[in-house]
Design a protein around this motif. Sequence first.
Motif, PDB file in Angstrom:
ATOM      1  N   HIS A  28       2.427  -9.949  13.506  1.00  0.00           N
ATOM      2  CA  HIS A  28       2.684 -11.256  12.910  1.00  0.00           C
ATOM      3  C   HIS A  28       3.932 -11.145  12.053  1.00  0.00           C
ATOM      4  O   HIS A  28       4.109 -10.140  11.392  1.00  0.00           O
ATOM      5  CB  HIS A  28       1.522 -11.659  12.011  1.00  0.00           C
ATOM      6  CG  HIS A  28       0.328 -12.121  12.776  1.00  0.00           C
ATOM      7  ND1 HIS A  28       0.171 -13.408  13.190  1.00  0.00           N
ATOM      8  CD2 HIS A  28      -0.747 -11.450  13.207  1.00  0.00           C
ATOM      9  CE1 HIS A  28      -0.964 -13.509  13.853  1.00  0.00           C
ATOM     10  NE2 HIS A  28      -1.545 -12.334  13.875  1.00  0.00           N
ATOM     11  N   TYR A  51       1.045  -8.585   4.116  1.00  0.00           N
ATOM     12  CA  TYR A  51       1.125  -9.928   3.539  1.00  0.00           C
ATOM     13  C   TYR A  51       1.032 -11.005   4.611  1.00  0.00           C
ATOM     14  O   TYR A  51       0.539 -12.089   4.357  1.00  0.00           O
ATOM     15  CB  TYR A  51       2.442 -10.088   2.768  1.00  0.00           C
ATOM     16  CG  TYR A  51       2.622  -9.053   1.687  1.00  0.00           C
ATOM     17  CD1 TYR A  51       2.063  -9.244   0.433  1.00  0.00           C
ATOM     18  CD2 TYR A  51       3.312  -7.879   1.932  1.00  0.00           C
ATOM     19  CE1 TYR A  51       2.199  -8.286  -0.571  1.00  0.00           C
ATOM     20  CE2 TYR A  51       3.460  -6.921   0.945  1.00  0.00           C
ATOM     21  CZ  TYR A  51       2.907  -7.123  -0.295  1.00  0.00           C
ATOM     22  OH  TYR A  51       3.041  -6.171  -1.265  1.00  0.00           O
ATOM     23  N   TYR A  52       1.525 -10.693   5.809  1.00  0.00           N
ATOM     24  CA  TYR A  52       1.526 -11.712   6.861  1.00  0.00           C
ATOM     25  C   TYR A  52       0.127 -11.938   7.416  1.00  0.00           C
ATOM     26  O   TYR A  52      -0.181 -13.017   7.905  1.00  0.00           O
ATOM     27  CB  TYR A  52       2.472 -11.308   7.995  1.00  0.00           C
ATOM     28  CG  TYR A  52       3.918 -11.251   7.566  1.00  0.00           C
ATOM     29  CD1 TYR A  52       4.427 -12.177   6.663  1.00  0.00           C
ATOM     30  CD2 TYR A  52       4.778 -10.277   8.052  1.00  0.00           C
ATOM     31  CE1 TYR A  52       5.737 -12.121   6.250  1.00  0.00           C
ATOM     32  CE2 TYR A  52       6.097 -10.215   7.647  1.00  0.00           C
ATOM     33  CZ  TYR A  52       6.573 -11.147   6.747  1.00  0.00           C
ATOM     34  OH  TYR A  52       7.869 -11.099   6.334  1.00  0.00           O
ATOM     35  N   LEU A  53      -0.682 -10.892   7.331  1.00  0.00           N
ATOM     36  CA  LEU A  53      -2.053 -11.059   7.809  1.00  0.00           C
ATOM     37  C   LEU A  53      -2.914 -11.660   6.710  1.00  0.00           C
ATOM     38  O   LEU A  53      -2.603 -11.543   5.531  1.00  0.00           O
ATOM     39  CB  LEU A  53      -2.631  -9.706   8.217  1.00  0.00           C
ATOM     40  CG  LEU A  53      -2.077  -9.090   9.488  1.00  0.00           C
ATOM     41  CD1 LEU A  53      -2.613  -7.691   9.670  1.00  0.00           C
ATOM     42  CD2 LEU A  53      -2.444  -9.933  10.697  1.00  0.00           C
ATOM     43  N   ARG A  54      -4.016 -12.261   7.129  1.00  0.00           N
ATOM     44  CA  ARG A  54      -4.933 -12.842   6.135  1.00  0.00           C
ATOM     45  C   ARG A  54      -5.499 -11.732   5.244  1.00  0.00           C
ATOM     46  O   ARG A  54      -5.507 -10.548   5.624  1.00  0.00           O
ATOM     47  CB  ARG A  54      -6.058 -13.581   6.832  1.00  0.00           C
ATOM     48  CG  ARG A  54      -5.586 -14.857   7.502  1.00  0.00           C
ATOM     49  CD  ARG A  54      -6.743 -15.625   8.087  1.00  0.00           C
ATOM     50  NE  ARG A  54      -7.699 -16.004   7.068  1.00  0.00           N
ATOM     51  CZ  ARG A  54      -8.950 -15.567   7.009  1.00  0.00           C
ATOM     52  NH1 ARG A  54      -9.397 -14.712   7.905  1.00  0.00           N
ATOM     53  NH2 ARG A  54      -9.760 -15.969   6.072  1.00  0.00           N
ATOM     54  N   LEU A  55      -5.961 -12.154   4.079  1.00  0.00           N
ATOM     55  CA  LEU A  55      -6.371 -11.190   3.049  1.00  0.00           C
ATOM     56  C   LEU A  55      -7.310 -10.084   3.548  1.00  0.00           C
ATOM     57  O   LEU A  55      -7.020  -8.891   3.354  1.00  0.00           O
ATOM     58  CB  LEU A  55      -7.000 -11.960   1.882  1.00  0.00           C
ATOM     59  CG  LEU A  55      -7.484 -11.121   0.713  1.00  0.00           C
ATOM     60  CD1 LEU A  55      -6.327 -10.555  -0.067  1.00  0.00           C
ATOM     61  CD2 LEU A  55      -8.368 -11.953  -0.192  1.00  0.00           C
ATOM     62  N   TYR A  87      -7.833  -8.878   6.478  1.00  0.00           N
ATOM     63  CA  TYR A  87      -7.212  -7.993   7.470  1.00  0.00           C
ATOM     64  C   TYR A  87      -6.139  -7.130   6.798  1.00  0.00           C
ATOM     65  O   TYR A  87      -6.030  -5.941   7.066  1.00  0.00           O
ATOM     66  CB  TYR A  87      -6.579  -8.775   8.628  1.00  0.00           C
ATOM     67  CG  TYR A  87      -7.393  -9.941   9.141  1.00  0.00           C
ATOM     68  CD1 TYR A  87      -8.790  -9.887   9.169  1.00  0.00           C
ATOM     69  CD2 TYR A  87      -6.782 -11.106   9.602  1.00  0.00           C
ATOM     70  CE1 TYR A  87      -9.532 -10.968   9.624  1.00  0.00           C
ATOM     71  CE2 TYR A  87      -7.520 -12.183  10.068  1.00  0.00           C
ATOM     72  CZ  TYR A  87      -8.885 -12.106  10.058  1.00  0.00           C
ATOM     73  OH  TYR A  87      -9.618 -13.160  10.492  1.00  0.00           O
ATOM     74  N   PRO A 101      -5.421 -12.587  -3.054  1.00  0.00           N
ATOM     75  CA  PRO A 101      -4.959 -13.714  -2.227  1.00  0.00           C
ATOM     76  C   PRO A 101      -3.525 -14.098  -2.577  1.00  0.00           C
ATOM     77  O   PRO A 101      -3.096 -13.879  -3.722  1.00  0.00           O
ATOM     78  CB  PRO A 101      -5.908 -14.851  -2.621  1.00  0.00           C
ATOM     79  CG  PRO A 101      -7.011 -14.227  -3.378  1.00  0.00           C
ATOM     80  CD  PRO A 101      -6.542 -12.934  -3.928  1.00  0.00           C
ATOM     81  N   TRP A 148      -2.248 -16.839  -3.194  1.00  0.00           N
ATOM     82  CA  TRP A 148      -2.113 -17.810  -4.273  1.00  0.00           C
ATOM     83  C   TRP A 148      -2.330 -17.177  -5.653  1.00  0.00           C
ATOM     84  O   TRP A 148      -2.074 -17.807  -6.673  1.00  0.00           O
ATOM     85  CB  TRP A 148      -3.033 -19.014  -4.078  1.00  0.00           C
ATOM     86  CG  TRP A 148      -4.449 -18.703  -3.667  1.00  0.00           C
ATOM     87  CD1 TRP A 148      -4.967 -18.780  -2.417  1.00  0.00           C
ATOM     88  CD2 TRP A 148      -5.523 -18.262  -4.511  1.00  0.00           C
ATOM     89  NE1 TRP A 148      -6.289 -18.424  -2.416  1.00  0.00           N
ATOM     90  CE2 TRP A 148      -6.662 -18.109  -3.683  1.00  0.00           C
ATOM     91  CE3 TRP A 148      -5.645 -18.010  -5.873  1.00  0.00           C
ATOM     92  CZ2 TRP A 148      -7.898 -17.690  -4.180  1.00  0.00           C
ATOM     93  CZ3 TRP A 148      -6.871 -17.589  -6.368  1.00  0.00           C
ATOM     94  CH2 TRP A 148      -7.982 -17.437  -5.524  1.00  0.00           C
ATOM     95  N   ARG A 163      -1.827 -23.715  -5.136  1.00  0.00           N
ATOM     96  CA  ARG A 163      -2.363 -24.573  -4.070  1.00  0.00           C
ATOM     97  C   ARG A 163      -2.682 -25.933  -4.695  1.00  0.00           C
ATOM     98  O   ARG A 163      -3.790 -26.156  -5.179  1.00  0.00           O
ATOM     99  CB  ARG A 163      -3.630 -23.966  -3.481  1.00  0.00           C
ATOM    100  CG  ARG A 163      -3.399 -22.609  -2.829  1.00  0.00           C
ATOM    101  CD  ARG A 163      -4.665 -22.061  -2.245  1.00  0.00           C
ATOM    102  NE  ARG A 163      -5.723 -21.943  -3.231  1.00  0.00           N
ATOM    103  CZ  ARG A 163      -7.002 -21.758  -2.938  1.00  0.00           C
ATOM    104  NH1 ARG A 163      -7.392 -21.699  -1.687  1.00  0.00           N
ATOM    105  NH2 ARG A 163      -7.903 -21.630  -3.878  1.00  0.00           N
TER     106      ARG A 163
END
Lengths: 515, 375
Positions: A143, A279-283, A285, A470, A472, A494
């Motif tokens: 990703h 960082y590109y993957l969800r938290l 992962y 996360p 954010w 957010r």
Amino acid sequence: MRKDKIDHHLEKNRAYFNKLYHLPKNRDIVIREFRMGLNHKTEAFLAYFDGMVDSGAIIEGILKPLLNMDRPQNGKINPERIKEQVLVSNEVEIGENWKDTVAGVNYGMVAILIDGCNQSVLVDVKGWEHRPVSQPEVEQVIHGPLEAFNETLRTNIVLIRKAIRNENLVTEILEVGRRSRTSVAVMYMSDLVSPELLAQVKKRVASISADYVGGAGVLEQFIEDHPWMLFPQFLSTERPDRSAAFLMEGKVVIILDGNPTALIAPATLLSLLHSPEDYYLRLPYGNFIRILRLIAMIIAVVTPAFYLSIATHHQEMIPTDFLISLAQAREQVPFPTIVEIILMEISFELIREAGVRVPGIIGNTIGIVGALILGQATVQANMVSPILIIVVAITGLASYSIPNYELGFALREIRFIYTLAAAFFGFLGISATLFFTLMVLSSKESFGVPYLTPLAPNFKSSPDRLTRGPVWSMERRPEYLHPQGTRRQSKISRGWVISRPARRFGHQTPEKKGD
Amino acid sequence: MSNTAPTIKIQEKEAWTLGTLVISTKLFLGYPRIMVEEGLTAGWMIVLIGTVLSLFAWNGVMALMRKYPGQSLGQIYKITLGKIFGGLVNGLHLTIAFATCLIYMVQFYETICLYVLEGTPKWALVLLFTGLMILGAWFGVIPIARVSVLSFYPVLAAVSTVLILTLGEMNPYYLLPIGGSGAGNILRHGVINLSASIEVIFLPFLTPYLDFDLIALKRAGRSAILCSGVYFALVTLGYTMLFSLPAGLEYLTPFFQISRMAQISLDFQRLEMIFVLAWTFCVFARLAASLSFMSILAKSFTAKIPYRRLAVIFGLTVGLLAYFSEEGSHWAPIVVMWLHSYSFLIVFGLPLLAFGVHVLKNAGKKKVDPVENQI
């Protein structure tokens, strides 16, 4: 003797130019003589290096306008007028002296010397062959962006600027190499970077006094704090997106012309262990990969040492059945375990090195064939035990998971030290080496930033250490960089959660009125 | 931003982990045994009493420190007691640090020789310990403090793991009679057990290397005493519950023996070597911290000799004495018991003396505004 002032007489300038560039021996410099203007009265010549310029641009942007220009009424040709009214080029400079002129020609500009003028006109029509922007080869991600730096400084700068479209992104061009005069771009966010850090970087780069600085690695060695330290003190990356991310933290990016690698200062051990994909993957992962990588780092360093300790000094730790099978496997092996390990580790390093050096698909084949055949053959020849092959293979695999190439090197080298220490003192040796390693790492700094920060010493920063929080919650820039602004996103990044019940949608709570 | 010593000083967390590490290294030596010897089944009470009293003693030290903000304890001694007596007091601290460093080295290499690497030549172990101690001190006290932060949680985890894994083997009936060797005895030994926390005195001596104020220093010392006290108590409790009294009186390695009891399955009965990693790491850090402390203290006597040279001199002296001391197992326990019984009088008593002198000196003077006096 070298002179610096340009003469009014074209003949003298031509003669000096010939002498300077060893003409006619030197065959890659082109001198094009012509007469300017419609009346063809004023003599002039162009000088440029063949292959470094765009020929089309010379014809259309320089020669045609100069050949067709009108002679001014006072009869004098003024370089300023040529720059402003004649030449069709976006970058034209006036060379006040020979130093400027020669530097321009050497860097792919066309120098125009005109009879009667003691200045030159330098036109930027660089047009050398270069590799196009391609995919990263060392820092591949699944990703995320798939662009990597190439060997052209301008392209590399643009790749970063494309990612950060902000007027505060500053690129200063310095020069290194007394003879090579290679350009070095020092990039930073002027409103974020610590002035001390920037001054230190610039001071170190500017202070280099060497004939030739050929690569980013050479530059790195000239400006790093601790030349004898095993661990890298710069983060080198081929990814513009990663460079941009570090710039936004307040770090400095250094790019050497002709190199597809950017150096990022300062570096910490944790930043070397992180990969852009985290960082590109969800938290979940991203953190999974990070934990896996940490385990891989430990395996890569201490697995042979552990095996050696247990097999040689602390056999009581091995369950009886396994101990018997281990003894059986080693029965035919004539060497001590340490010799076995060193033998296999060196073989593995050889296979790896050969795989890298041999071109293309043969390299991969050598790796596979080497590993399979060599492993099988050494076991069958009773030179090493089969368990050791497993140990070396796991260690090798783990060392491939280290995202930074130079850190991988450091860990590979340090593995030998751990192995030797374990051979002498077992776990005590491992413990002693670990203590020594940590002492060294915690005493070192990269551009004033402790190498093990933010672990020790601890500084306020976003939750981005061994694992990350996360995106954010990444509100703060690392304080150890002393950035001009510590906050990088709003307390509530957010915005949409403000209109929703906080408990249902994460940890962020809406700001109270008046906050 | 040069390649010299670190520019960032010791932070609060580093200070308390350093304090905890240097105090609690004795956990891996004969400390639980001494507690059980003194209090029998109530050895853990001695630990708790000692910890509580240490907290009070620490408050006393900090009361003195508050009177001289920005000064290290060594400097305060010189200011209050005069150059000669102050120097003498600093010398006493140096002697205690030297003695503990030597004792630790002797006891540890003997432990290693006996239990971990049987038959290893003495010179090899002394060389290893001395080399690492000098290298650690060479880098300075700030990196040692940073390393203590990094090692704190793994060591804590290792000790906790041993205790958890041995839970099944513990017999609470071994804690009976709850009174142990008797209330008077326990109280007396509880007071003496102030000596268990004497290493916390490193921190006020390191004031120039600290990056925080006196309030944080007080907190750091308190945390170090509390944290190590809790673990001392837990390990002593575990030790008492694991071994009945006659078997419990081991010379060197109660904790090592406890870790021998740890088992996670029938096959893996011998895990103690894993824990060797944790406790030897502690020892290296402890020895390096001691040597660094000694060198810093000695620097106050002789400004001409550089810190690193002092570290090498002290390190080599400790190493050579450890190597040439025959039958360390005979004399070391005597010195340990002497230090255990009396060192607290020097370490915590002398600051009180200095405080008293300060009060007497300033008896007639106008009180200084405490707010103004704060750092």
